[in-house]
Structure formats: C-alpha cells, structure tokens
Design a protein around this motif. Sequence first.
Motif, PDB file in Angstrom:
ATOM      1  N   ASN A   1      -5.685  -6.167 -20.354  1.00  0.00           N
ATOM      2  CA  ASN A   1      -4.497  -6.173 -19.504  1.00  0.00           C
ATOM      3  C   ASN A   1      -4.578  -5.096 -18.428  1.00  0.00           C
ATOM      4  O   ASN A   1      -3.645  -4.319 -18.233  1.00  0.00           O
ATOM      5  N   GLN A   2      -5.694  -5.063 -17.728  1.00  0.00           N
ATOM      6  CA  GLN A   2      -5.907  -4.097 -16.660  1.00  0.00           C
ATOM      7  C   GLN A   2      -5.446  -4.664 -15.315  1.00  0.00           C
ATOM      8  O   GLN A   2      -5.418  -5.876 -15.113  1.00  0.00           O
ATOM      9  N   THR A   3      -5.099  -3.772 -14.393  1.00  0.00           N
ATOM     10  CA  THR A   3      -4.734  -4.208 -13.048  1.00  0.00           C
ATOM     11  C   THR A   3      -5.959  -4.677 -12.267  1.00  0.00           C
ATOM     12  O   THR A   3      -5.828  -5.434 -11.296  1.00  0.00           O
ATOM     13  N   LEU A   4      -7.134  -4.238 -12.658  1.00  0.00           N
ATOM     14  CA  LEU A   4      -8.370  -4.719 -12.055  1.00  0.00           C
ATOM     15  C   LEU A   4      -8.597  -6.154 -12.530  1.00  0.00           C
ATOM     16  O   LEU A   4      -8.468  -6.444 -13.725  1.00  0.00           O
TER      17      LEU A   4
ATOM     18  N   GLU B   1      -9.037   0.451 -12.598  1.00  0.00           N
ATOM     19  CA  GLU B   1      -8.816   0.506 -11.156  1.00  0.00           C
ATOM     20  C   GLU B   1      -8.943   1.938 -10.646  1.00  0.00           C
ATOM     21  O   GLU B   1      -9.499   2.185  -9.576  1.00  0.00           O
ATOM     22  N   ARG B   2      -8.453   2.880 -11.426  1.00  0.00           N
ATOM     23  CA  ARG B   2      -8.552   4.286 -11.026  1.00  0.00           C
ATOM     24  C   ARG B   2     -10.003   4.775 -11.098  1.00  0.00           C
ATOM     25  O   ARG B   2     -10.455   5.523 -10.223  1.00  0.00           O
ATOM     26  N   ILE B   3     -10.737   4.371 -12.105  1.00  0.00           N
ATOM     27  CA  ILE B   3     -12.153   4.729 -12.208  1.00  0.00           C
ATOM     28  C   ILE B   3     -12.914   4.197 -10.999  1.00  0.00           C
ATOM     29  O   ILE B   3     -13.708   4.912 -10.373  1.00  0.00           O
TER      30      ILE B   3
ATOM     31  N   LEU C   1      -6.166  10.175 -14.866  1.00  0.00           N
ATOM     32  CA  LEU C   1      -6.904   9.236 -15.707  1.00  0.00           C
ATOM     33  C   LEU C   1      -6.669   9.642 -17.163  1.00  0.00           C
ATOM     34  O   LEU C   1      -7.295  10.559 -17.685  1.00  0.00           O
ATOM     35  N   ARG C   2      -5.751   8.954 -17.830  1.00  0.00           N
ATOM     36  CA  ARG C   2      -5.313   9.375 -19.159  1.00  0.00           C
ATOM     37  C   ARG C   2      -5.363   8.202 -20.130  1.00  0.00           C
ATOM     38  O   ARG C   2      -5.082   7.063 -19.754  1.00  0.00           O
TER      39      ARG C   2
END
Length: 233
Positions: free
Chosen positions: A24-27, A95-97, A191-192
């Motif tokens: 369930n990632q935004t990417l 997405e942050r990575i 990034l947590r």
Amino acid sequence: MISVIVPTYNEEANIASCLESLCNQTLPRERYEIIVVDGNSKDATREIAERYADLVFVQTSKKVGGARNDGAKAAKGEIIATTDADCIIPPDWLERIEADFAGHQDAVQVFGLVYPKEKGIKNAISLALANFFSRVGALTHTIYYTLGCNTAFRRNVFLQVGMYRCIDAGDDLEIARRTRKVGTVLLDPKLRVAFDMRRYEQFGTLTSLWEWIAIVVRGGDSETYSYSKREYK
C-alpha cells in the motif's frame, strides 16, 4: 525499479501486516518489487508471504545479513531497500527513498529513523535514544546508525562494497563504514518505520545499543571478532 528485501524466520504473526504496508505504497506497484528471503521457517511464514511478495525463497547464505545479500542478488531494481518482517512501513516510504536518491546524486545509502509499534514511555525513550545516535552520528560523520529495517542502497554500490557481513549483530551498522568511502550516507529524518520492540525487551536497550556500536567501532570483521550467538523470540 526499487527492490525491497525482507528477511524472515518464523514470522507468521507479523509478516502479513508488514507486507500489506509495503503493498500500500504511494509509489505505483509496478515500480517496485518485494522479495522475501526466508531462513527456512517452521511455521506458515512463506505461505503467507507468497500472497503479497513478487518472490519468496529460502536463503542459502548465513544469518540475516546473508538473507539480505541473497535477496539483492535476485533483485531487478537499481535501488535496494531493506526492512524487517515485524515492521510496519508508512505509505510514502518508497516514494521518499526514490526522491532522496534522485535529489542527492552523490548518495549511495539512505537511512531513516524508527518509532515503536508498541505503546509505552519505556519504548518511546528507547527508540528516542536510538534516533539520537542516528542524528548525532550523521551530523558528525562518525557512526552511521543505519538500521537494516529502514535503509536503502544504490544496488551497484551495495555489490561493489561486498554487501552485508554475515555476523550475529551490527551488520546493518557496519556496512556504512564501507559505503561512506564510496559516496554520501544520507540520513532522512522523515523516513520513519514502526519498529517492533521485542528484541530490545529481550536483551535490553543499552545492551543492544552497546553491542551494535562496539561492533562498528571494531570494524565488524566477522573473521576477526567473535559475537555472541543469539536465539530470538
């Protein structure tokens, strides 16, 4: 593509929640793969993982570092991200990575912070201490507290430096000693991931922190140093 490596061993109670959070990632899903590398679990870990992951197989290398290495060798992505089977991953993690590597071309490793899955002041203080080490180490460019539950690498650099050491503890901190010689090890405080506290509770916060730091200071050479063999719950 990003390849997410998840080492497992007898994690049937946790693996579904972890993998659901990764699905369930935004990417967009087609831009990342999930690889579960299992230590020959005696429970239903692999069967559960197969419902979510793109690839599930039994590791051939030793220890958790070896499992991550096996996963990286099978990976298709240019970025290798690692987490643990008992963690919960926020929706924007990948997405942050991706953005961190795109925005910092010199970055070869990106890592973040942790917060406890379980409530309680003791757990909050324990991980606040771990996060303190992460921030201070990154700021002073001394010890990089790059926990394997929340870190990512450029795949070519990960392979170039020799991947993880197959040692009992501290492999996730030790590897930054080698990646930093190639490029920047970047801390992203936003990034947590949610971290399971059972191992801190089993061995004690200060004992765990000290063991990991001592291994890094000594150089993490598994052929030179002897580490206590642990049996995790």
